[in-house]
Scaffold this motif. Sequence first.
Motif, PDB file in Angstrom:
ATOM      1  N   ARG A 196      14.885  -9.126   8.061  1.00  0.00           N
ATOM      2  CA  ARG A 196      13.599  -9.582   7.525  1.00  0.00           C
ATOM      3  C   ARG A 196      12.552  -9.490   8.630  1.00  0.00           C
ATOM      4  O   ARG A 196      12.824  -9.840   9.787  1.00  0.00           O
ATOM      5  CB  ARG A 196      13.698 -11.017   7.006  1.00  0.00           C
ATOM      6  N   ARG A 252       5.157  -7.226   8.171  1.00  0.00           N
ATOM      7  CA  ARG A 252       4.406  -6.004   8.415  1.00  0.00           C
ATOM      8  C   ARG A 252       2.931  -6.379   8.497  1.00  0.00           C
ATOM      9  O   ARG A 252       2.374  -6.974   7.571  1.00  0.00           O
ATOM     10  CB  ARG A 252       4.645  -5.036   7.263  1.00  0.00           C
ATOM     11  N   GLU A 280       5.911  -9.722   3.999  1.00  0.00           N
ATOM     12  CA  GLU A 280       7.351  -9.763   4.271  1.00  0.00           C
ATOM     13  C   GLU A 280       8.034  -8.489   3.796  1.00  0.00           C
ATOM     14  O   GLU A 280       7.778  -7.993   2.702  1.00  0.00           O
ATOM     15  CB  GLU A 280       7.987 -10.962   3.578  1.00  0.00           C
ATOM     16  N   GLU A 281       8.927  -7.982   4.637  1.00  0.00           N
ATOM     17  CA  GLU A 281       9.741  -6.819   4.307  1.00  0.00           C
ATOM     18  C   GLU A 281      11.215  -7.172   4.516  1.00  0.00           C
ATOM     19  O   GLU A 281      11.563  -7.985   5.385  1.00  0.00           O
ATOM     20  CB  GLU A 281       9.383  -5.618   5.192  1.00  0.00           C
ATOM     21  N   ARG A 282      12.090  -6.554   3.710  1.00  0.00           N
ATOM     22  CA  ARG A 282      13.529  -6.784   3.843  1.00  0.00           C
ATOM     23  C   ARG A 282      14.283  -5.461   3.817  1.00  0.00           C
ATOM     24  O   ARG A 282      13.911  -4.533   3.100  1.00  0.00           O
ATOM     25  CB  ARG A 282      14.056  -7.666   2.703  1.00  0.00           C
ATOM     26  N   ARG A 307       8.775   2.549   5.914  1.00  0.00           N
ATOM     27  CA  ARG A 307       7.738   1.939   5.099  1.00  0.00           C
ATOM     28  C   ARG A 307       6.491   2.802   5.269  1.00  0.00           C
ATOM     29  O   ARG A 307       5.865   2.806   6.342  1.00  0.00           O
ATOM     30  CB  ARG A 307       7.461   0.501   5.533  1.00  0.00           C
TER      31      ARG A 307
END
Length: 473
Positions: free
Chosen positions: A84, A87, A123-125, A146
Amino acid sequence: MTTSVLPEETADRFAAARQVADAVLFEGYVLYPYRASAAKNQLRWQFGVLVPPHWGAGSAEHSFQRTECLMEPRSGARLSAELRFLRAQRRTVQRRCADGGFETVAELELPDRVLVPWDEGVEERVTLVADISKLTGEGVTVPFNRPAREETEQVHDADGQLVGRLVRHSAEIDGRVRLTASELDGPYAAFRLTATVENTSTWQPDDTGADRAAALPRSLVGAHLLLGLSAGAFVSMTDPPEWARGAVAACRNEHVWPVLAGESGRADVVLSAPIILEDHPAIAPESPGALYDALEIDEILALRTAALTDEEKREARGTDPRAAEVIELADTMPPEVLERLHGAVRALREVTGPGPAAPDDLAPEVPGVRPDTPWWDPESDRSVDPVRDRITVDGRSVGAGSRVLLRPGLRRTDAQDLFLQGRTAHVEAVLHDVDGGVHLAVTVEGDPGVDIRREQGRFLYFQPDEVAPLEDA
């Protein structure tokens, strides 16, 4: 078998750990007073920033993090991993012109808020599930990307008229997660798990003077890992069993530290974070919500936030939706919730609960001590009397009522004691601490507030070798 979908039972176990992980992810995201113009909000994101390799080589930040821990998986067990991170999404503010076009501005005034440029966090996962057998040897590597993107949000005034827009830019981010495992020598069916997270962006600054702000949109911010076993347990890195101490000491953790997470008493989830935590960390139940401020103290932050001026609150609301939530939280917090934040001592509850009564023959009486009185109460030990006790200093008896010359020693930590060098004082009491030390409580002669200090019990304290006896008045 390798997949990118977390099993349902693992997702449930991760959910309990994510609350703490969120605090790590957003630690220092926006600092009190929650305004973009505040000086301490000019340097964003202090924890777990993985920068592009070509920029980080000359900085104090890094492009990777490495986690090593021990695990005891059962036969057929699978490992789930969830990376997690935030960005950085750069937001610019534009005002609508008379001709229908838009121009970039430093701020846009609205009745309830002031919109300003800001780097938001999205948030990125990245998830990965693999059989333990697949992790030996070369292990499993999952690259991720991404892509860059741009989004536009229209801004309307109270009458619904279009007055401007917010333009959000996100730069491309590349990275990878790599998991490997190696079996330990010895009778225990244990493995050393190694998990590395890397920023593999090929971005390079246009010139050597590019600052941190240019690298942040291409960085993994607040990066941390959740690791879970479908069957088996992890070994505590903080308090390992005796058989594992040597193997734990040989583990190499760089820029993160893994701890047992999730429900207390279980050992099937690990949180590896850029902030050192204890095993099974938990958010205080009294906390009313996220305040995002690094090392936050909920009560004082809530009080100070509520005390901001209306203009300061307008700017905070326009800084970030999360900052706006903090303002709303502070303004609407019921008194009973605020009172709950005043403090809680949990350690004492754990160790002072009722225990078995000691038999009479195991609890002998100690002369002069009253067992029904707390140890810290002077009445608990009648062998000492601060008012009547006396000690010998330089061959003379000193006690309450004695006059002494003050000569503070060099070991004193209070610089103001130097001003008392050579002053005369009256001894008010002779005190004994639980370590056997002796202290003289004194009041300084000539102090106009001495009567008030004596009535309130506010004395200065010196050790016997820091005074010289004088003739009594």
